[in-house]
Design an enzyme around this catalytic site. Structure first.
Site, PDB file in Angstrom:
ATOM      1  N   TRP A 200       0.844  -1.183   0.000  1.00  0.00           N
ATOM      2  CA  TRP A 200       0.000   0.000   0.000  1.00  0.00           C
ATOM      3  C   TRP A 200       0.892   1.251   0.000  1.00  0.00           C
ATOM      4  O   TRP A 200       1.895   1.290   0.714  1.00  0.00           O
ATOM      5  CB  TRP A 200      -0.906   0.004   1.249  1.00  0.00           C
ATOM      6  CG  TRP A 200      -1.716   1.263   1.343  1.00  0.00           C
ATOM      7  CD1 TRP A 200      -2.832   1.573   0.623  1.00  0.00           C
ATOM      8  CD2 TRP A 200      -1.448   2.392   2.181  1.00  0.00           C
ATOM      9  NE1 TRP A 200      -3.274   2.834   0.951  1.00  0.00           N
ATOM     10  CE2 TRP A 200      -2.445   3.363   1.903  1.00  0.00           C
ATOM     11  CE3 TRP A 200      -0.458   2.700   3.123  1.00  0.00           C
ATOM     12  CZ2 TRP A 200      -2.485   4.606   2.552  1.00  0.00           C
ATOM     13  CZ3 TRP A 200      -0.504   3.932   3.764  1.00  0.00           C
ATOM     14  CH2 TRP A 200      -1.521   4.867   3.478  1.00  0.00           C
ATOM     15  N   ASP A 367     -16.374  11.563  -2.927  1.00  0.00           N
ATOM     16  CA  ASP A 367     -15.740  10.310  -2.487  1.00  0.00           C
ATOM     17  C   ASP A 367     -16.536   9.678  -1.353  1.00  0.00           C
ATOM     18  O   ASP A 367     -17.721   9.980  -1.133  1.00  0.00           O
ATOM     19  CB  ASP A 367     -14.272  10.602  -2.104  1.00  0.00           C
ATOM     20  CG  ASP A 367     -13.358   9.404  -2.318  1.00  0.00           C
ATOM     21  OD1 ASP A 367     -13.298   8.560  -1.403  1.00  0.00           O
ATOM     22  OD2 ASP A 367     -12.721   9.297  -3.386  1.00  0.00           O
ATOM     23  N   ASP A 368     -15.892   8.831  -0.605  1.00  0.00           N
ATOM     24  CA  ASP A 368     -16.489   8.050   0.485  1.00  0.00           C
ATOM     25  C   ASP A 368     -17.257   8.937   1.475  1.00  0.00           C
ATOM     26  O   ASP A 368     -16.820  10.042   1.784  1.00  0.00           O
ATOM     27  CB  ASP A 368     -15.319   7.357   1.213  1.00  0.00           C
ATOM     28  CG  ASP A 368     -15.786   6.240   2.109  1.00  0.00           C
ATOM     29  OD1 ASP A 368     -17.002   6.047   2.247  1.00  0.00           O
ATOM     30  OD2 ASP A 368     -14.913   5.556   2.673  1.00  0.00           O
ATOM     31  N   ARG A 444      -9.756  -2.799   7.830  1.00  0.00           N
ATOM     32  CA  ARG A 444     -10.434  -1.489   7.833  1.00  0.00           C
ATOM     33  C   ARG A 444     -11.894  -1.637   8.306  1.00  0.00           C
ATOM     34  O   ARG A 444     -12.794  -1.029   7.756  1.00  0.00           O
ATOM     35  CB  ARG A 444     -10.389  -0.871   6.437  1.00  0.00           C
ATOM     36  CG  ARG A 444     -10.357   0.647   6.450  1.00  0.00           C
ATOM     37  CD  ARG A 444     -10.584   1.214   5.050  1.00  0.00           C
ATOM     38  NE  ARG A 444     -10.458   2.660   5.069  1.00  0.00           N
ATOM     39  CZ  ARG A 444     -11.017   3.471   4.181  1.00  0.00           C
ATOM     40  NH1 ARG A 444     -11.726   2.985   3.192  1.00  0.00           N
ATOM     41  NH2 ARG A 444     -10.856   4.758   4.261  1.00  0.00           N
ATOM     42  N   LYS A 477     -16.028   6.128  -9.185  1.00  0.00           N
ATOM     43  CA  LYS A 477     -14.781   5.557  -8.661  1.00  0.00           C
ATOM     44  C   LYS A 477     -15.185   4.313  -7.883  1.00  0.00           C
ATOM     45  O   LYS A 477     -15.849   4.412  -6.850  1.00  0.00           O
ATOM     46  CB  LYS A 477     -14.094   6.572  -7.747  1.00  0.00           C
ATOM     47  CG  LYS A 477     -12.838   6.055  -7.061  1.00  0.00           C
ATOM     48  CD  LYS A 477     -12.187   7.196  -6.266  1.00  0.00           C
ATOM     49  CE  LYS A 477     -11.079   6.727  -5.353  1.00  0.00           C
ATOM     50  NZ  LYS A 477     -10.625   7.822  -4.463  1.00  0.00           N
ATOM     51  N   ASP A 479     -14.136   1.466  -5.637  1.00  0.00           N
ATOM     52  CA  ASP A 479     -13.040   1.165  -4.712  1.00  0.00           C
ATOM     53  C   ASP A 479     -13.161  -0.255  -4.176  1.00  0.00           C
ATOM     54  O   ASP A 479     -14.227  -0.898  -4.282  1.00  0.00           O
ATOM     55  CB  ASP A 479     -13.100   2.169  -3.554  1.00  0.00           C
ATOM     56  CG  ASP A 479     -11.748   2.442  -2.924  1.00  0.00           C
ATOM     57  OD1 ASP A 479     -10.831   1.620  -3.111  1.00  0.00           O
ATOM     58  OD2 ASP A 479     -11.622   3.471  -2.232  1.00  0.00           O
ATOM     59  N   MET A 480     -12.103  -0.766  -3.586  1.00  0.00           N
ATOM     60  CA  MET A 480     -12.092  -2.102  -2.981  1.00  0.00           C
ATOM     61  C   MET A 480     -10.960  -2.080  -1.959  1.00  0.00           C
ATOM     62  O   MET A 480      -9.813  -2.066  -2.339  1.00  0.00           O
ATOM     63  CB  MET A 480     -11.827  -3.136  -4.083  1.00  0.00           C
ATOM     64  CG  MET A 480     -12.047  -4.581  -3.709  1.00  0.00           C
ATOM     65  SD  MET A 480     -10.776  -5.279  -2.647  1.00  0.00           S
ATOM     66  CE  MET A 480      -9.354  -5.306  -3.724  1.00  0.00           C
ATOM     67  N   ASN A 481     -11.339  -2.013  -0.677  1.00  0.00           N
ATOM     68  CA  ASN A 481     -10.328  -1.691   0.327  1.00  0.00           C
ATOM     69  C   ASN A 481      -9.897  -2.822   1.240  1.00  0.00           C
ATOM     70  O   ASN A 481      -9.404  -2.573   2.340  1.00  0.00           O
ATOM     71  CB  ASN A 481     -10.819  -0.514   1.175  1.00  0.00           C
ATOM     72  CG  ASN A 481     -10.632   0.794   0.436  1.00  0.00           C
ATOM     73  OD1 ASN A 481      -9.532   1.121   0.023  1.00  0.00           O
ATOM     74  ND2 ASN A 481     -11.710   1.524   0.236  1.00  0.00           N
ATOM     75  N   ASP A 549      -2.712   5.558  -3.164  1.00  0.00           N
ATOM     76  CA  ASP A 549      -3.175   6.522  -2.165  1.00  0.00           C
ATOM     77  C   ASP A 549      -2.062   7.490  -1.800  1.00  0.00           C
ATOM     78  O   ASP A 549      -2.303   8.481  -1.123  1.00  0.00           O
ATOM     79  CB  ASP A 549      -3.634   5.798  -0.892  1.00  0.00           C
ATOM     80  CG  ASP A 549      -5.080   5.342  -0.995  1.00  0.00           C
ATOM     81  OD1 ASP A 549      -5.753   5.735  -1.968  1.00  0.00           O
ATOM     82  OD2 ASP A 549      -5.531   4.585  -0.118  1.00  0.00           O
TER      83      ASP A 549
END
Ligand code: GLA
Length: 741
Positions: A200, A367-368, A444, A477, A479-481, A549
């Site tokens: 990361w 975003d989030d 997370r 966007k 995402d996949m966290n 990131d």
């Protein structure tokens, strides 16, 4: 471009102007690998490419015959169990416990164009004139299995795309424990193996080691291609440089668990293998069923690794990303993540958007944090309905307000995940990947939804369409966290548990496909905590990926340089962010931040409402500059000039030249200033030596030959004599634009 078959010599020759790939049918019906490289001319004959060999310590296939051993043959798709002791391309467990397989040539077809791969992303042509596909059927007569090897060749590019289909024609059920997309035996082992690895916030660093006898490999068991290893490997000669020497690249069009392996035997033959990682994989193939592997790409260059990269860039830009985005310009965007994190409301978003609009920015990305009870990373994922406390008029309201300012609107989603503190989890606790008798690990604070189950994908699709339908949305966007742990699916029977990882990624592809079909004008950007799933599989759906990131301009030099080994500049999400930088707390000049971000899709990720007038003026100019040059940057040929991985790594430089050689842009970056350094030169490449060019900062036109063979004379000017602060201190950069006159 052509595919020729010589029936008498039992030889296939796939070629275009620059490239040849030669396959022969061996005496026992297996396929031999004869050649990969520059274009070959003239009639080709098997006896030129291979020889029978009598060797000690080797088992032979035929009784009474001492000169045919598979262990000594260079092959295209090695089976398991007879006279070849290297890693096979395929491993099938049969009812009686045997794993011996024996696939022999049966038939072949040459097809105009390129058929799509069922349920999987792959390179594509809209015009059947742009590709030729050779399909070779191999059969195991004992097992009644048909294995089809597919090879596609495109005009001009030195690449072959390969994939494999296995069809069960008989009554028995099999377990496929290994089925690689590609296997190839190269003539020698005089190569260095280069890979893109990291973690990361430091994705795709370049590592190189010489090949050695035995197996070396990279792969992923994380359920995603991963930030740790990218599904790309390059082999190069010790003397190969950016613009000279031989190199071979291997890339897998896949986003899940993969394996890229090199095996060097004691004769120095190098077997390269690429495909789904066999570890933890087992596919239950019933009668009449077909298994399709992902696509693997193998590329060749005799003109350095720069040419190898440009071949991949062209392939991905012309034949992989969605057709719409092959030509449409990518918008300059602003993303609110580093400006607000979870802490925003409509007023804040609108003020950010308004300031961004005044700077010329074209797209606002929310975003989030806009959905469910998402105020931090412990809750909300899985509840894809708007949080009306933050956005009282819903997504439609905010999107319309931003559109009415003359900007486009985009949204962040993370559809594969769930937090426990959500309505989705309350209703469907069994939709998580995990074993109910064991702990469910989190990353997370989130858990992975079981996308191997159609009903889960359907439910997320329904939730998302309720948000997205009838709303002016131009960008998503995705995402996949987190990675997958405790790989167990409550939706699969015992004998199908080994299918989970692959079925999961098929579920991801399926959701992408459905969203793209429903919203064909939306631009998708993929993301996985930055570049944790930056792979060709996702580029098929989302033509750009959030590269990392880590938004620090200096850290980005290595990340973007490494990424450029295989991925085009137009695929790399790159933003100008605030200082001190949020990942490393470094202060870099605004100019340096944009000069790095220009070499990507370009955008901003900072609070533009608190900028000084001077910063606003500078950003306005940057946005204007990028709009003027984005065509060149996204469609031109990319050249690497100075590597951050060489020596001290203090300098990095790269450039892009338009396909017709009439325009170029050069970036040069220096991390630490040097005291009392003398003049030095930056030599350019890729220009037309006879053309005269106007280069920014210089009055008289200069010829391409002077720019390339002599170079640009650089005065470091950090000596205390020239105290022009715009050129002093650490973290400096320069950009030159070049136009033919
Ligand atoms: C990931 C992404 C970031 C941002 C956050 C939001 O880390 O890489 O860009 O979207 O998630 O939670």
């Amino acid at each position: 471009m052509n595919v020729e078959y010589n029936n008498e010599k039992k030889l296939f020759h796939l070629f275009n102007e620059n490239f040849s790939y030669v396959i022969g049918i061996l005496r026992n019906g297996y396929l031999g690998h004869f050649y990969l490289g520059n274009r070959l001319y003239g009639p080709l004959s098997e006896d030129w490419f291979r020889r029978d060999q009598v060797r000690a310590g080797t088992p032979y296939v035929y009784e009474g015959d001492m000169d045919f051993s598979l262990n000594l043959e260079r092959q295209e798709y090695p089976s398991y169990g007879t006279t070849d002791f290297r890693a096979p391309a395929i491993d099938i467990l049969q009812k009686k416990g045997s794993r011996i397989v024996d696939f022999k040539y049966d038939l072949h077809r040459i097809i105009k164009g390129k058929p799509p791969l069922d349920g999987l992303p792959s390179t594509r042509v809209s015009n059947t004139k742009d590709a030729l596909t050779l399909e070779i059927d191999l059969k195991d007569m004992v097992l009644d299995l048909k294995l089809t090897l597919c090879y596609t060749i495109f005009p001009e590019l030195a690449v072959v795309s390969r994939s494999v289909r296995l069809e069960n024609l008989g009554p028995e059920t099999f377990n496929i424990d290994r089925i690689m997309s590609l296997s190839i035996d190269l003539f020698d082992d005089n190569w260095e193996w280069s890979q893109l690895s990291g973690d990361w916030a430091r994705e795709r660093y370049l590592y190189s080691v010489p090949l050695r006898p035995g197996i070396q490999s990279i792969g992923s068991l994380r359920g995603a291609s991963s930030a740790q290893h990218n599904p790309f490997v390059m082999l190069k000669r010790a003397e190969t440089k950016e613009e000279s020497g031989e190199a071979i690249g291997l890339s897998l069009v896949y986003s899940g668990n993969f394996l890229l392996q090199g095996e060097v035997d004691l004769d120095g033959v190098t077997r390269l293998t690429s495909g789904i990682n066999p570890e933890g994989f087992s596919w239950n193939l019933r009668p009449k069923e077909v298994f399709q592997t992902p696509e693997a790409i193998i590329a060749y260059s005799s003109q350095g690794i720069g040419m190898l990269s440009r071949t991949f860039h062209d392939l991905f830009r012309q034949y992989l990303i969605p057709e719409k985005w092959q030509k449409s310009p990518r918008p300059v965007l602003i993303n609110n993540w580093e400006a607000t994190y979870f802490d925003f409301n409509e007023e804040k978003i609108l003020s950010l958007a308004k300031s961004a609009k005044n700077l010329g920015i074209e797209l606002f990305v929310l975003d989030d944090g806009w959905f469910g009870s998402r105020n931090n990373d412990t809750e909300g994922l899985g509840d894809w309905f708007v949080n009306t406390e933050k956005l009282p008029d819903g997504i439609a309201g905010i999107a319309e307000k931003i559109e009415s300012m003359g900007m486009k609107f985009g949204l962040w989603i993370e559809p594969e995940m769930v937090n426990k503190n959500t309505e989705l989890f309350k209703c469907h606790p069994d939709w998580l990947i995990g074993d109910p008798e064991r702990t469910y690990s989190h990353q997370r604070n989130q858990y992975v939804l079981d996308f191997s189950r159609n009903e889960v994908v359907d439910a997320i699709f329904d939730q998302l369409t309720k948000v997205l339908d009838d709303v002016p949305i131009s960008y998503i966007k995705w995402d996949m966290n987190r990675y997958i742990t405790e790989p167990f699916s409550s939706g699969l029977t015992a004998e199908k548990q080994g299918e989970l990882f692959h079925r999961y990624i098929l579920g991801v592809y399926n959701l992408y496909e459905r969203l793209i079909n429903r919203y064909p004008d939306i631009l998708f950007e993929s993301c996985a905590s930055g570049g944790g799933r930056f792979d060709p599989g996702l580029l098929y759906y989302a033509p750009q990926t959030w590269t990392s990131d880590n938004t620090d301009a200096i850290e980005r030099l290595k990340i973007q340089y490494g990424t450029s080994m295989v991925y085009p500049i137009s695929s790399m999400g790159s933003h100008v962010s605030a200082v001190p930088n949020h990942q490393v707390l470094r202060e870099t000049p605004l100019k340096t931040r944009s000069d790095v971000a220009y070499f990507g899709t370009f955008g901003y990720e900072l609070d533009v409402t608190i900028l000084s007038e001077e910063e606003k003026n500078e950003i306005e100019k940057q946005v204007e500059f990028f709009k003027e040059y984005r065509g060149l940057i996204h469609h031109g040929n990319f050249y690497r000039l100075l590597s951050p991985f060489d020596g001290t790594g203090n300098e990095t430089s790269w450039m892009i030249v338009s396909k017709d050689g009439s325009e170029a842009i050069v970036g040069w970056y220096q991390i630490l200033a040097n005291a009392n350094r003398g003049l030095f030169k930056l030599r350019l490449v890729g220009l037309d030596c006879k053309k005269m060019y106007q280069i920014s900062g210089h009055k008289e036109p200069i010829s391409g030959s002077v720019l390339m063979d002599f170079g640009i004379l650089m005065n470091p000017a950090f000596t205390g004599i020239d105290l022009d602060s715009s050129y002093g201190g650490d973290y400096q950069s320069r950009i030159w634009t070049i136009k033919a006159v």
